[in-house]
Design an enzyme around this catalytic site. Sequence first.
Site, PDB file in Angstrom:
ATOM      1  N   LYS A 148      -9.368  -5.683  10.812  1.00  0.00           N
ATOM      2  CA  LYS A 148     -10.474  -5.237   9.954  1.00  0.00           C
ATOM      3  C   LYS A 148     -11.827  -5.222  10.667  1.00  0.00           C
ATOM      4  CE  LYS A 148      -8.773  -6.146   5.304  1.00  0.00           C
ATOM      5  NZ  LYS A 148      -9.140  -6.732   4.020  1.00  0.00           N
ATOM      6  N   ASN A 189     -16.028 -24.574   0.334  1.00  0.00           N
ATOM      7  CA  ASN A 189     -15.011 -24.317   1.369  1.00  0.00           C
ATOM      8  C   ASN A 189     -14.536 -25.630   1.970  1.00  0.00           C
ATOM      9  OD1 ASN A 189     -13.526 -22.237   2.687  1.00  0.00           O
ATOM     10  ND2 ASN A 189     -14.636 -22.703   4.576  1.00  0.00           N
ATOM     11  N   ASP A 231     -12.936  -3.379  -0.599  1.00  0.00           N
ATOM     12  CA  ASP A 231     -12.599  -4.643  -1.271  1.00  0.00           C
ATOM     13  C   ASP A 231     -13.629  -5.010  -2.344  1.00  0.00           C
ATOM     14  OD1 ASP A 231     -10.191  -5.190  -0.063  1.00  0.00           O
ATOM     15  OD2 ASP A 231     -11.058  -6.400   1.536  1.00  0.00           O
ATOM     16  N   THR A 245      -5.483  -3.496   7.843  1.00  0.00           N
ATOM     17  CA  THR A 245      -5.348  -4.854   7.330  1.00  0.00           C
ATOM     18  C   THR A 245      -5.342  -5.840   8.494  1.00  0.00           C
ATOM     19  OG1 THR A 245      -4.136  -6.257   5.786  1.00  0.00           O
ATOM     20  CG2 THR A 245      -2.798  -4.734   7.074  1.00  0.00           C
ATOM     21  N   SER A 300       0.799  -1.224   0.000  1.00  0.00           N
ATOM     22  CA  SER A 300       0.000   0.000   0.000  1.00  0.00           C
ATOM     23  C   SER A 300       0.839   1.284   0.000  1.00  0.00           C
ATOM     24  CB  SER A 300      -0.974  -0.006   1.176  1.00  0.00           C
ATOM     25  OG  SER A 300      -1.916  -1.032   0.987  1.00  0.00           O
TER      26      SER A 300
END
Length: 305
Positions: free
Chosen positions: A85, A169, A121, A81, A36
Amino acid sequence: VSPASLASPPGGGPGRISSRTRLFAVIGDPVAHSLSPLLQNHFFRLFGLDGVYTALHVPPAALAEALAGARALGFAGLNVTIPHKAAVVPHCSRVAPEVERLGVANTLIFREGRIDAATTDAAGFTASLGEQAGRFRGSSVVLFGAGGSARAVAFALAGLGIAHLTIVNRSLPRAEELQRFCRVHLGIPGLRSLAAADPRLSEPVREAQILINATPAGMQPRCDETPLAEPAWIGPQHFVYDLIYTPRRTRLLQEAAARGSAVQGGLDMLIFQGLAALNLWFGAEYRLAPAELSKVRTLLLNELE
Ligand code: NAP
């Protein structure tokens, strides 16, 4: 040295820093690897903005103090991050509707003594699609993963008007939890969840138009991993998107490209979620022309090598 070269120093670093320069940072634990600072300082130079952006290591126990400190010091914005979050949200005065629904924030805006929370995001995912966005309306999608980024992608998929979503998943309960979230909060019509090892996975994968990996399977250093054990199910009808950007072409993308699918990696999502954060901080709508986008990609790829 001319003022112009001071404003755009070669090889990185922001321009002239003065008492008016606005302060930004990403906070995380760990945070040293973050791209970033490189990305945002490049944006500041590109758009002629008087800002400077760094990375600050903040362990969980210091989060509240760090946020109060940043506010007291007059920071204009932060990115957030792992692992903060979700933890930052209760510290914020106003939260964007996406933050309310997703329960996480990656962008904080300091204004008028408040801390406002947003998450970019989902917007970054959608913006990264470019011309491929047209494929999504009414489509069937298989999404691998049920963590934070899978949730953000599901949010984006709802906005893109997909018709069917199969969530795959390793642990089925987590996929089912995301399925519930998609039903209750996102209103995605055709929902299903499957364990990654379920042999019935063949059917939704073959029938889908879009496959998305939102797991770390295949990320450096474990490049031999893949979320889809059976590449023979992939074909030219698919658009395959992998959120991973190291390596640039994961095993999944290599196998999909070899079978004629259109493929995309996660680098542009990283770039566009950063651009969305910048636009929130500056209340602007900066855009990247194609030539500028390819320069940003090169900048990040050089750093990743
Ligand atoms: P997360 O919240 O920790 O979730 C990880 C998910 O992946 C879980 O569903 C987990 O399954 C699954 N998983 C973990 N290791 C796996 C493996 N070896 N094989 C198969 N499944 C596995 O992580 P996240 O924040 O969502 O991030 C996921 C990936 O997206 C990371 O690679 C990250 O770098 C990438 N990402 C990219 C961008 C971008 O801008 N391009 C943005 C955000 C994230 P279980 O529930 O069974 O543990």
